[in-house]
Design a protein around this motif. Sequence first.
Motif, PDB file in Angstrom:
ATOM      1  N   PRO A  44      -2.670   4.938   3.144  1.00 28.42           N
ATOM      2  CA  PRO A  44      -2.672   6.158   4.229  1.00 28.42           C
ATOM      3  C   PRO A  44      -2.065   5.472   5.468  1.00 28.42           C
ATOM      4  N   VAL A  45      -0.716   6.361   6.002  1.00 28.36           N
ATOM      5  CA  VAL A  45      -0.145   5.936   7.249  1.00 28.36           C
ATOM      6  C   VAL A  45      -0.152   7.374   7.987  1.00 28.36           C
ATOM      7  N   GLY A  46      -0.700   7.649   8.921  1.00 30.96           N
ATOM      8  CA  GLY A  46      -0.404   8.952   9.666  1.00 30.96           C
ATOM      9  C   GLY A  46      -0.621  10.019   8.491  1.00 30.96           C
ATOM     10  N   PRO A  47       0.134  11.244   8.335  1.00 30.27           N
ATOM     11  CA  PRO A  47       0.042  12.023   7.546  1.00 30.27           C
ATOM     12  C   PRO A  47       0.561  11.730   6.115  1.00 30.27           C
ATOM     13  N   TYR A  48       1.134  10.402   5.826  1.00 34.60           N
ATOM     14  CA  TYR A  48       1.443   9.922   4.606  1.00 34.60           C
ATOM     15  C   TYR A  48       0.738   9.131   3.749  1.00 34.60           C
ATOM     16  N   ILE A  49       0.987   8.977   2.415  1.00 37.84           N
ATOM     17  CA  ILE A  49       0.514   7.991   1.668  1.00 37.84           C
ATOM     18  C   ILE A  49       1.725   7.394   0.882  1.00 37.84           C
ATOM     19  N   LEU A  50       1.512   5.985   1.379  1.00 34.70           N
ATOM     20  CA  LEU A  50       2.523   4.966   0.759  1.00 34.70           C
ATOM     21  C   LEU A  50       2.167   4.393  -0.576  1.00 34.70           C
ATOM     22  N   ASP A  51       3.019   4.695  -1.672  1.00 36.46           N
ATOM     23  CA  ASP A  51       2.550   3.986  -2.890  1.00 36.46           C
ATOM     24  C   ASP A  51       2.343   2.721  -2.819  1.00 36.46           C
ATOM     25  N   PHE A  52       3.012   1.928  -2.212  1.00 39.92           N
ATOM     26  CA  PHE A  52       2.403   0.316  -1.815  1.00 39.92           C
ATOM     27  C   PHE A  52       2.911   0.002  -0.461  1.00 39.92           C
ATOM     28  N   TYR A  53       2.205  -1.115   0.200  1.00 40.14           N
ATOM     29  CA  TYR A  53       2.351  -1.299   1.662  1.00 40.14           C
ATOM     30  C   TYR A  53       2.472  -2.749   1.758  1.00 40.14           C
ATOM     31  N   CYS A  54       3.265  -3.422   2.322  1.00 39.34           N
ATOM     32  CA  CYS A  54       3.187  -4.751   2.708  1.00 39.34           C
ATOM     33  C   CYS A  54       3.137  -4.922   4.277  1.00 39.34           C
ATOM     34  N   GLU A  55       1.794  -5.290   4.728  1.00 36.88           N
ATOM     35  CA  GLU A  55       1.739  -5.351   6.222  1.00 36.88           C
ATOM     36  C   GLU A  55       2.549  -6.406   6.807  1.00 36.88           C
ATOM     37  N   GLU A  56       2.499  -7.531   5.934  1.00 30.01           N
ATOM     38  CA  GLU A  56       3.289  -8.850   6.454  1.00 30.01           C
ATOM     39  C   GLU A  56       4.724  -8.649   6.849  1.00 30.01           C
ATOM     40  N   ALA A  57       5.302  -7.486   6.246  1.00 32.08           N
ATOM     41  CA  ALA A  57       6.813  -7.163   6.088  1.00 32.08           C
ATOM     42  C   ALA A  57       6.984  -5.953   6.902  1.00 32.08           C
TER      43      ALA A  57
END
Length: 128
Positions: A44-57
């Motif tokens: 989850p990011v704000g009002p959205y849900i990201l399928d996959f997320y790479c914090e590093e990039a």
Amino acid sequence: MDAPQITIQRARELRRTLTLPEVILWQALRGRRLDGIRFRRQHPVGPYILDFYCEEAKLAVEVDGSGHEHPDQGRHDDRRTEWLGLRGIGVLRIAARDVLADLEGVLARLKGQVRNPPPLGEVARSEA
């Protein structure tokens, strides 16, 4: 980045109901299996849900099924990409059919995008 409680709850639900292409991609990404890169699923990011997320990039990876070809969904995707870009997150869109047909190609492209993320506000699309 904070997300509303309802978004966090929905992300938890989505983690239990991944689509087949998401399951296949997650099996290849989880536990830093792709070149030691850490990914989160249904993040989850704000009002959205990201399928996959790479914090590093600061990279969101979206696995798009055929529903994303509809014009209304495309406009929603564009607004979402813009919103994420304003918060420093790039987006890589991968067609679900590419995950099923050429996982190795998708993983190579994904590794390249993590090492060289797309400019903010631009969408990189998988060409596997």
